[in-house]
Design an enzyme around this catalytic site. Structure first.
Site, PDB file in Angstrom:
ATOM      1  CB  VAL A   7      -0.935   0.002   1.230  1.00  0.00           C
ATOM      2  CG1 VAL A   7      -1.777   1.259   1.266  1.00  0.00           C
ATOM      3  CG2 VAL A   7      -1.817  -1.240   1.229  1.00  0.00           C
ATOM      4  CB  CYS A   8       2.396   3.407  -2.017  1.00  0.00           C
ATOM      5  SG  CYS A   8       1.815   3.340  -3.707  1.00  0.00           S
ATOM      6  CB  ALA A   9       0.667   8.151  -1.678  1.00  0.00           C
ATOM      7  N   GLY A  11      -0.631   3.907  -5.194  1.00  0.00           N
ATOM      8  CA  GLY A  11      -0.553   2.572  -5.768  1.00  0.00           C
ATOM      9  C   GLY A  11       0.422   2.464  -6.924  1.00  0.00           C
ATOM     10  CB  ILE A  39      -3.742   4.633   1.661  1.00  0.00           C
ATOM     11  CG1 ILE A  39      -4.098   4.358   3.118  1.00  0.00           C
ATOM     12  CG2 ILE A  39      -4.155   6.028   1.229  1.00  0.00           C
ATOM     13  CD1 ILE A  39      -3.357   3.233   3.753  1.00  0.00           C
TER      14      ILE A  39
END
Length: 103
Positions: A7-9, A11, A39
């Protein structure tokens, strides 16, 4: 098959890491399904995951993710050094160790 959510800011920044993790998994015959999501999207697929790994840029949202998974699966922040180097081997090994320790 183990399912790993990165999960990142947005994707996007984890897509290269996913490829490197998958390449390493293939060399050691580990069956994994690795998905990169933002996220805002992770909660729609977290029920089938074995682990959630947060990119360093969203580590501040770990408590929110912990609240969603309620201890069912591990939630880890990816080591900034491994993330920056796109070290798929180290990140995958960390994920698999956490999954195995959770069973």
């Amino acid at each position: 098959m183990k399912k790993i959510l990165l999960v990142c800011a947005a994707g996007m920044s984890t897509s290269m890491l996913v490829k490197r993790m998958q390449a390493y998994a293939d060399t050691v015959n580990e069956s994994v399904d690795i998905q990169a999501l933002s996220i805002s999207e992770f909660d729609s697929v977290v029920e089938s995951a074995d682990i959630v790994m947060l990119g360093p840029q969203v580590r501040y949202q770990k408590a929110q993710v912990d609240n969603v998974v309620q201890g069912r699966i591990p939630v880890l922040v990816i080591d900034m050094k491994h993330y920056g180097a796109m070290n798929g081997q180290a990140v995958l090994e960390t994920a698999l160790e956490a999954i195995n320790n959770n069973q």
